[in-house]
Design an enzyme around this catalytic site. Structure first.
Site, PDB file in Angstrom:
ATOM      1  N   VAL A 100       1.023  -1.397  -0.054  1.00  0.00           N
ATOM      2  CA  VAL A 100       0.209  -0.621  -0.113  1.00  0.00           C
ATOM      3  C   VAL A 100       1.011   1.031  -0.051  1.00  0.00           C
ATOM      4  O   VAL A 100       0.341   2.118   0.091  1.00  0.00           O
ATOM      5  CB  VAL A 100      -0.739  -0.284   1.340  1.00  0.00           C
ATOM      6  CG1 VAL A 100      -2.028  -1.080   1.031  1.00  0.00           C
ATOM      7  CG2 VAL A 100      -0.158  -0.403   2.024  1.00  0.00           C
ATOM      8  N   GLY A 101       2.421   1.142   0.125  1.00  0.00           N
ATOM      9  CA  GLY A 101       2.702   2.345   0.329  1.00  0.00           C
ATOM     10  C   GLY A 101       2.894   2.948  -1.257  1.00  0.00           C
ATOM     11  O   GLY A 101       2.685   2.852  -2.369  1.00  0.00           O
ATOM     12  N   CYS A 102       3.727   4.273  -1.090  1.00  0.00           N
ATOM     13  CA  CYS A 102       4.383   4.800  -2.236  1.00  0.00           C
ATOM     14  C   CYS A 102       5.308   5.076  -2.472  1.00  0.00           C
ATOM     15  O   CYS A 102       6.203   5.871  -3.335  1.00  0.00           O
ATOM     16  CB  CYS A 102       3.389   6.458  -2.143  1.00  0.00           C
ATOM     17  SG  CYS A 102       1.449   6.880  -1.603  1.00  0.00           S
ATOM     18  N   ILE A 103       6.504   4.486  -1.499  1.00  0.00           N
ATOM     19  CA  ILE A 103       7.775   4.698  -1.456  1.00  0.00           C
ATOM     20  C   ILE A 103       8.603   3.072  -2.353  1.00  0.00           C
ATOM     21  O   ILE A 103       8.500   1.996  -1.994  1.00  0.00           O
ATOM     22  CB  ILE A 103       8.737   4.739  -0.933  1.00  0.00           C
ATOM     23  CG1 ILE A 103       7.824   6.454  -0.016  1.00  0.00           C
ATOM     24  CG2 ILE A 103      10.030   5.635  -1.052  1.00  0.00           C
ATOM     25  CD1 ILE A 103       8.068   7.856  -1.399  1.00  0.00           C
TER      26      ILE A 103
ATOM     27  N   MET B  37       7.050   2.146  -9.937  1.00  0.00           N
ATOM     28  CA  MET B  37       7.093   1.505  -9.206  1.00  0.00           C
ATOM     29  C   MET B  37       5.598   0.672  -9.656  1.00  0.00           C
ATOM     30  O   MET B  37       5.363  -0.779  -9.594  1.00  0.00           O
ATOM     31  CB  MET B  37       6.832   1.980  -7.896  1.00  0.00           C
ATOM     32  CG  MET B  37       8.389   1.949  -6.814  1.00  0.00           C
ATOM     33  SD  MET B  37       7.204   2.433  -5.372  1.00  0.00           S
ATOM     34  CE  MET B  37       6.546   1.110  -4.509  1.00  0.00           C
TER      35      MET B  37
END
Lengths: 103, 175
Positions: A100-103, B37
């Protein structure tokens, strides 16, 4: 919802991520990888996948940076192993929830 | 409702980095890394004061802008104060305040696993993202290629930047 993976009916969410990581095995990993256009899975892929499963069990948040710092793979290798979305695809193959992270 | 036709995926982002403060550069780095990503191509075009983030001698010392930043109250919770307390803009000009705010911000970012500028650029470059400097801004600031971080892919004119952006799924973002 259920999905047939290598002869097993597995519970997955609408995006195809396993809802219970304990239902995972290497055969399922290979099947998901194939669908994602990755593989066949090599030892290098499997190292990342086991690491992801370990981290998930510990409840540690996953980021590209932490993967790069794990000493397991460099950022570049991670992108080469799982093209088109390194963290998302590797997590799906590892049978763990979508990061769920953005990094 | 969007029809499937309207929902064509983003294939590439070309992000223009025009600001040279720490808070000015991070949105671009986060958006570029986030794109990679997701399997989206990314290129960063550093122009004007944004070049501060590519100059070898300054890239590790970027600061949060505390002068003329009327939203610094957002940072108050980092000092365990309510966000509703205004940060008087004149205070931003006091020596050391910007350095202090920068230190505070960096600490919070580290907690979220957001890397420092140089490491972030390395990550983006390792992921296949492209890093470009703006030719005109380089000329204006009297910068040479060797003044910039070694891993800068190229120095581009505005025309070349648009050439790099060619393609139907490309989006150009200005930060």
């Amino acid at each position: 919802m259920k999905k047939n993976l290598v002869g097993n009916e597995i519970d997955v969410n609408e995006e195809g991520y396993l809802t219970d990581m304990s239902h995972w095995n290497q055969g399922i990993a290979q099947a998901i990888a194939k669908e994602e256009g990755i593989g066949p899975l090599t030892e290098a892929h499997m190292k990342v996948i086991s690491y992801l499963r370990e981290q998930q069990t510990k409840g540690a948040p996953l980021t590209i940076r932490s993967m790069g710092k794990s000493g397991l793979v460099t950022t570049k290798e991670l992108y080469d192993l799982f093209p088109g979305g390194p963290l998302k695809k590797s997590s799906k193959i590892a049978g763990i929830p979508k990061p769920v992270g953005c990094i | 409702m969007n029809t499937p036709e309207d929902r064509r995926p983003v294939k590439k982002v070309c992000i223009i980095v025009s600001r040279g403060s720490l808070d000015g550069i991070y949105p671009a780095l986060i958006m570029a890394n986030g794109a990679r990503m997701e399997g989206i191509e990314a290129s960063l075009f550093f122009t004007f004061f944004g070049l501060n983030g590519l100059v070898k001698k300054t890239m590790d010392a970027m600061k949060v802008s505390t002068v003329g930043n009327s939203a610094l109250n957002m940072a108050m919770p980092m000092l365990r104060l309510p966000m509703t307390i205004p940060f008087p803009t004149w205070m931003g000009a006091i020596p050391g305040v910007s350095a202090f705010a920068t230190g505070l911000m960096k600490k919070e970012m580290e907690k979220l696993d957001i890397p420092p500028v140089r490491e972030f650029l390395e990550m983006i470059s390792d992921s296949g993202g492209k890093i470009f400097g703006c030719k005109l801004a380089m000329d204006m600031f009297k910068l040479k290629r060797e003044d910039l971080w070694e891993r800068v892919d190229d120095i581009l004119t505005v025309g070349q930047f648009y050439e790099d952006a060619a393609g139907s799924g490309t989006h150009i973002l200005f930060t």
